[in-house]
Design a protein around this motif. Structure first.
Motif, short mmCIF file in Angstrom:
data_model
loop_
_atom_site.label_atom_id
_atom_site.label_comp_id
_atom_site.label_asym_id
_atom_site.label_seq_id
_atom_site.Cartn_x
_atom_site.Cartn_y
_atom_site.Cartn_z
N GLU A 46 0.84 -1.19 0.00
CA GLU A 46 0.00 0.00 0.00
C GLU A 46 0.88 1.24 0.00
OE1 GLU A 46 -4.28 -1.14 1.88
OE2 GLU A 46 -2.81 -0.30 3.28
N PRO A 47 0.40 2.34 -0.58
CA PRO A 47 1.20 3.57 -0.63
C PRO A 47 1.63 4.05 0.76
CG PRO A 47 -0.69 3.74 -2.08
CD PRO A 47 -0.88 2.47 -1.31
N GLY A 48 2.90 4.44 0.85
CA GLY A 48 3.42 5.01 2.08
C GLY A 48 3.71 4.02 3.19
N ALA A 49 3.52 2.73 2.95
CA ALA A 49 3.74 1.74 4.01
C ALA A 49 5.22 1.70 4.42
CB ALA A 49 3.30 0.36 3.53
N LEU A 50 5.45 1.66 5.72
CA LEU A 50 6.80 1.49 6.25
C LEU A 50 7.14 0.00 6.22
CD1 LEU A 50 9.32 2.65 7.75
CD2 LEU A 50 8.10 2.18 9.89
N ILE A 51 8.25 -0.33 5.56
CA ILE A 51 8.64 -1.74 5.39
C ILE A 51 10.13 -1.86 5.67
CG2 ILE A 51 8.71 -3.70 3.81
CD1 ILE A 51 6.56 -2.10 2.13
N GLY A 52 10.49 -2.72 6.58
CA GLY A 52 11.90 -2.89 6.89
C GLY A 52 12.10 -3.81 8.08
N PHE A 53 13.35 -3.99 8.45
CA PHE A 53 13.63 -4.83 9.63
C PHE A 53 13.71 -3.93 10.86
CE2 PHE A 53 16.46 -7.16 12.55
CZ PHE A 53 15.67 -8.28 12.72
N ALA A 54 14.74 -3.14 10.97
CA ALA A 54 14.83 -2.14 12.04
C ALA A 54 14.25 -0.83 11.55
CB ALA A 54 16.29 -1.95 12.46
N GLY A 55 13.75 -0.01 12.48
CA GLY A 55 13.15 1.26 12.12
C GLY A 55 14.19 2.28 11.70
N PRO A 56 13.76 3.32 10.96
CA PRO A 56 14.69 4.34 10.47
C PRO A 56 15.51 5.00 11.57
CG PRO A 56 12.54 4.58 9.44
CD PRO A 56 12.38 3.56 10.51
N ARG A 57 14.90 5.31 12.70
CA ARG A 57 15.64 5.98 13.77
C ARG A 57 16.74 5.08 14.35
NH1 ARG A 57 11.03 8.32 17.67
NH2 ARG A 57 10.09 6.35 17.06
N VAL A 58 16.44 3.78 14.44
CA VAL A 58 17.45 2.84 14.94
C VAL A 58 18.63 2.79 13.97
CG1 VAL A 58 17.91 0.41 15.49
CG2 VAL A 58 15.73 1.45 16.17
N ILE A 59 18.34 2.75 12.68
CA ILE A 59 19.41 2.68 11.67
C ILE A 59 20.26 3.95 11.69
CG2 ILE A 59 19.90 2.50 9.20
CD1 ILE A 59 17.35 0.85 8.94
N GLU A 60 19.58 5.11 11.75
CA GLU A 60 20.32 6.37 11.78
C GLU A 60 21.21 6.47 13.01
OE1 GLU A 60 17.62 9.54 9.24
OE2 GLU A 60 17.40 9.47 11.43
N THR A 61 20.71 6.00 14.13
CA THR A 61 21.52 6.03 15.36
C THR A 61 22.71 5.10 15.25
OG1 THR A 61 19.54 6.50 16.66
CG2 THR A 61 21.46 5.69 17.86
N THR A 62 22.52 3.97 14.58
CA THR A 62 23.59 2.97 14.47
C THR A 62 24.68 3.41 13.50
OG1 THR A 62 22.00 1.20 14.92
CG2 THR A 62 24.10 0.56 13.92
N ILE A 63 24.28 3.88 12.32
CA ILE A 63 25.29 4.23 11.31
C ILE A 63 25.71 5.70 11.40
CG2 ILE A 63 24.38 2.46 9.76
CD1 ILE A 63 23.09 4.67 8.11
N ARG A 64 24.97 6.48 12.22
CA ARG A 64 25.27 7.90 12.42
C ARG A 64 25.28 8.69 11.11
NH1 ARG A 64 30.10 7.47 17.02
NH2 ARG A 64 28.85 6.26 18.52
N GLU A 65 24.30 8.37 10.29
CA GLU A 65 24.11 9.08 9.03
C GLU A 65 22.63 9.32 8.79
OE1 GLU A 65 25.92 7.34 5.62
OE2 GLU A 65 27.87 7.01 6.61
N LYS A 66 22.33 10.36 8.03
CA LYS A 66 20.95 10.67 7.67
C LYS A 66 20.52 9.78 6.52
CE LYS A 66 17.26 13.24 8.25
NZ LYS A 66 16.48 13.19 9.51
N LEU A 67 19.36 9.16 6.64
CA LEU A 67 18.87 8.26 5.59
C LEU A 67 18.26 9.05 4.44
CD1 LEU A 67 17.20 5.61 7.92
CD2 LEU A 67 19.36 5.38 6.70
N PRO A 68 18.22 8.46 3.25
CA PRO A 68 17.62 9.15 2.08
C PRO A 68 16.14 9.42 2.31
CG PRO A 68 18.89 7.22 1.41
CD PRO A 68 18.78 7.15 2.89
N PRO A 69 15.58 10.42 1.67
CA PRO A 69 14.15 10.71 1.79
C PRO A 69 13.31 9.51 1.36
CG PRO A 69 15.29 12.53 0.72
CD PRO A 69 16.28 11.41 0.81
N GLY A 70 12.28 9.20 2.14
CA GLY A 70 11.40 8.09 1.79
C GLY A 70 11.98 6.72 2.04
N PHE A 71 13.13 6.67 2.73
CA PHE A 71 13.78 5.38 2.99
C PHE A 71 12.83 4.44 3.72
CE2 PHE A 71 16.53 2.65 5.65
CZ PHE A 71 17.34 2.10 4.66
#
Length: 302
Positions: free
Chosen positions: A237-262
């Protein structure tokens, strides 16, 4: 000195009533009294903050004017999917409750009881049997409202029951996913469901039956790492969040800003992880076409 508030003649005084309106026109009071308004008559748009009339949202399949596909329960999902909203709901298997006697400040049994009261369901999964565009199918729906759609023993057993119901009826299985991950209150027993559901999908493949996944918001954690990504076709469905770990967890781990719409459906379609992003109103037609093609190929193979 006489008490001004005490009757002088000793006779009982007439009981004082409301204001002048109720004294002169008792019937008018009932008419002008403010009517009770249901608490759920209006729903707030998460994007614009606009208050939306609930009946209008139901008519639009819970898609807001801004395009947000709001989360819906299993009953609505099954009704929207099957032809004319007609389907047979299959019972889900019962499993031992609270095998670990778990408590995270609140006993697991109490959390289950609260979720059941709030949703009217035994657990996060519901199974329906009907036709989609004239094609007989079994649909499995994961309800995020029930403890975040978490994958536990009951959900795992329901998935297996749905797969075997499809095999018994010689028809495809459609799975609508929505989860925050595994159910921590069941520990390793929850994680085992990833392997068990994968084996159930293998049973479908052995029977040469299609398995189609519709990814809804959100689909994350162990669900994404198992049956959500093992379909023959993956719709979203449009806009659905799909992934293993959430965006905030990934950003905290890699210390980088994720691409828009990641990790959103459109981004994953662009990267090849999702086959097609389909608006909710078009899903029944698209599913009917996909199932018809896959079942036609299956008959030729047989």
């Amino acid at each position: 000195m006489a008490d001004k508030n005490k009757p002088q003649d000793g006779k009982p005084q007439p009981e004082k009533r409301g204001g002048w309106l109720s004294r002169f026109a008792p019937g008018v009071r009932k008419i002008v009294t403010r009517r009770d308004t249901p608490d759920n008559l209006w729903v707030k748009d998460p994007d614009s903050g606009e208050m939306l009339f609930r009946a209008d949202l139901e008519t639009s399949l819970w898609v807001t004017p801004s395009g947000r596909h709001m989360r819906i329960g299993a009953k609505d999902r099954l009704r929207f999917t099957f032809d004319e909203g007609r389907y047979e709901q299959l019972p889900t298997p019962e499993v031992p409750e609270d095998p670990l006697k778990f408590s995270d400040g609140k006993p697991y049994r109490e959390r289950l009881a609260a979720a059941r009261k709030g949703t009217g369901a035994r657990d996060a999964m519901a199974i329906g049997v009907g036709e989609i565009g004239g094609v007989p199918a079994v649909a499995l729906v994961q309800d995020f409202k029930f403890m975040g759609g978490s994958l536990g023993m009951a959900a795992g057993e329901a998935f297996i029951a749905a797969a075997r119901a499809a095999i018994e009826r010689d028809c495809p299985l459609v799975c609508f996913t929505a989860a925050g991950g595994a159910r921590m209150q069941e520990g390793a027993l929850s994680l085992m469901q990833m392997a068990r559901t994968t084996l159930a999908i293998q049973e479908l493949k052995d029977a040469v039956l299609p398995y189609v996944v519709v990814l809804t918001d959100p689909t994350t954690g162990g669900v994404t790492a198992s049956y959500a990504m093992l379909g023959d076709v993956h719709l979203a469905e449009p806009g659905a969040l799909i992934g293993f770990a959430g965006p905030r967890v990934i950003e905290t781990t890699i210390r980088e800003k994720l691409p828009p719409g990641f990790q959103r459906a459109e981004y994953l379609q662009e990267k090849g992880m999702v086959d097609r992003v389909v608006p909710r109103g078009e899903l029944p037609k698209v599913l009917a076409d996909v199932l018809s093609i896959l079942m036609g190929g299956r008959r030729k193979a047989a």
